[in-house]
Design an enzyme around this catalytic site. Structure first.
Site, mmCIF file in Angstrom:
data_model
loop_
_atom_site.group_PDB
_atom_site.id
_atom_site.type_symbol
_atom_site.label_atom_id
_atom_site.label_comp_id
_atom_site.label_asym_id
_atom_site.label_seq_id
_atom_site.Cartn_x
_atom_site.Cartn_y
_atom_site.Cartn_z
ATOM 1 N N LYS A 23 0.836 -1.075 -0.019
ATOM 2 C CA LYS A 23 -0.090 0.051 -0.020
ATOM 3 C C LYS A 23 0.763 1.021 0.110
ATOM 4 O O LYS A 23 2.135 1.712 0.241
ATOM 5 C CB LYS A 23 -0.889 -0.157 1.180
ATOM 6 C CG LYS A 23 -0.143 0.203 2.641
ATOM 7 C CD LYS A 23 0.414 1.260 2.937
ATOM 8 C CE LYS A 23 0.662 0.942 4.366
ATOM 9 N NZ LYS A 23 1.451 2.205 4.563
ATOM 10 N N ASP A 150 -2.567 -1.867 9.425
ATOM 11 C CA ASP A 150 -3.016 -1.714 7.964
ATOM 12 C C ASP A 150 -3.700 -2.980 7.316
ATOM 13 O O ASP A 150 -3.235 -3.088 6.599
ATOM 14 C CB ASP A 150 -1.596 -1.622 7.277
ATOM 15 C CG ASP A 150 -0.631 -0.088 7.292
ATOM 16 O OD1 ASP A 150 -1.583 1.197 8.153
ATOM 17 O OD2 ASP A 150 0.227 -0.255 7.117
HETATM 18 O O1 C5P Z 1 -0.842 -1.613 14.017
HETATM 19 P P1 C5P Z 1 0.935 -1.360 13.720
HETATM 20 O O2 C5P Z 1 0.839 -2.327 15.040
HETATM 21 O O3 C5P Z 1 0.892 -1.386 12.226
HETATM 22 O O4 C5P Z 1 1.353 0.003 14.176
HETATM 23 C C1 C5P Z 1 2.579 -0.090 14.658
HETATM 24 C C2 C5P Z 1 3.076 0.701 15.514
HETATM 25 O O5 C5P Z 1 2.984 2.703 14.850
HETATM 26 C C3 C5P Z 1 2.739 1.129 16.261
HETATM 27 O O6 C5P Z 1 2.952 0.216 17.608
HETATM 28 C C4 C5P Z 1 1.845 2.411 16.683
HETATM 29 O O7 C5P Z 1 3.602 3.559 17.855
HETATM 30 C C5 C5P Z 1 2.158 3.146 15.308
HETATM 31 N N1 C5P Z 1 0.859 3.479 14.905
HETATM 32 C C6 C5P Z 1 0.688 4.972 15.900
HETATM 33 N N2 C5P Z 1 -1.085 4.956 15.942
HETATM 34 C C7 C5P Z 1 -1.461 5.077 14.224
HETATM 35 C C8 C5P Z 1 -0.841 3.539 13.321
HETATM 36 C C9 C5P Z 1 0.467 3.051 14.471
HETATM 37 O O8 C5P Z 1 1.013 5.148 16.304
HETATM 38 N N3 C5P Z 1 -2.914 5.012 13.865
#
Ligand code: C5P
Length: 311
Positions: A23, A150
């Protein structure tokens, strides 16, 4: 187990293979930090034609092997997001997660293109088919959201408006196909570090209101690549540049080549450049590849469908 040219044989008996796209975020507005530590987002995702292939097959126990782009940078233990996806859907389906997972990667690791999330989405879909769990698409999307912000989007693909922490999706009306050139950097950036850098820059002040994705959605609706190129936006871009200053030289190089627009993908360091058509993409890709500023380049088109069974 590494096969010639990093590929798996065309068919492995009893195996299920899923292809899943990367993406890019055409628009990424980052709001306040929530109580759970995530940030409120408004984002416009587009799935592009850069794919990982994930094959699962029955095995004595859960195992994982990585082939292709970024071998050695992807953890192959319990914490691998694909392994977590297999365990999670196995628990829901009431089966043992006894599968071997082969990840054939073309999506760079920690590049801001949702490579790990793509592998998790593909594993969910592959295990769903292998175990015939009968989960409907809403249930799969809910499992995807548990695995990462994502993951629901790469499962679904095309173009979508994301909110919440990125996992709540709404359809976006788009026309046409867009030609992208991706500039891949040496080494990735850790997403939490880039969000932390943004928080540090903001210093706890109320977050500035981003312009909102209205103009961008209008450009997509009209199929107007020139207008789209002008309004690509990413609130994480400045933080990514601060952590990896050479990103700004890559963005400048794209601008000097006359691209329609350039933006850092997600938390970076990959940069995406929008070009006029396939020939223009070839020209920009060749020039960037020869610039000495990037590790390598990829051409891709979007939007494309999300995770799909291949065999
Ligand atoms: O959701 P995912 O595990 O992919 O997110 C990775 C990291 O990115 C999270 O641990 C956080 O630190 C940051 N993040 C965030 N806000 C979001 C998505 C991701 O702070 N909306």
């Amino acid at each position: 187990m590494v096969h010639e040219a990093g590929r798996l044989p065309d068919s492995v008996p009893g195996a299920v293979t899923v292809r899943v796209p990367a993406k890019i975020n055409l628009y990424l507005g980052v709001g306040a930090v929530r109580a759970d530590g995530y940030h409120d987002l408004v984002t416009v995702y587009q799935a592009i034609s850069l794919y990982d292939e994930v094959t699962v097959r029955p095995a004595a126990r859960l195992g994982i092997a990585v082939h292709g782009e970024g071998v050695g940078q992807v953890p192959t233990g319990r914490d691998n997001l694909a392994a977590r996806a297999a365990r999670r859907i196995a628990a829901v389906a009431g089966v043992r997660p006894s599968v071997h997972i082969d990840l054939v990667k073309a999506i760079p690791v920690a590049g801001g293109l949702a490579g790990g999330s793509a592998d998790a989405a593909a594993t969910l879909l592959a295990c769903d088919a292998l175990w015939q769990t009968g989960l409907d698409s809403d249930r799969l999307a809910a499992l995807a959201a548990e695995l990462g912000s994502d993951v629901p989007f790469v499962l679904r693909g095309r173009t979508a408006l994301g909110s919440g922490r990125g996992e709540q999706l709404a359809a976006v009306l788009t026309r046409g196909s867009y030609h992208w050139v991706l500039a891949l950097d040496e080494g990735g950036l850790e997403t939490p570090a880039v969000y932390a850098e943004l928080d540090r820059e903001r210093g706890g002040a109320p977050h500035p209101e981003a312009p909102g994705p209205g103009d961008l959605l209008a450009a997509l609706r009209a199929g107007d690549a020139v207008a789209l190129g002008r309004v690509l936006h990413n609130d994480l871009q400045a933080a990514a540049v601060r952590l990896r200053p050479r990103i700004s030289r890559v963005l400048d190089a794209g601008r000097e080549l006359g691209v329609l627009g350039g933006v850092v993908c997600g938390s970076g360091p990959t940069c995406a450049f929008l070009t006029r058509d396939a020939d223009d993409a070839t020209r920009v890709a060749a020039a960037l590849a020869g610039s000495g500023l990037v590790r390598t380049v990829r051409r891709a088109v979007g939007p494309v469908p999300g995770a799909a069974l291949l065999r």
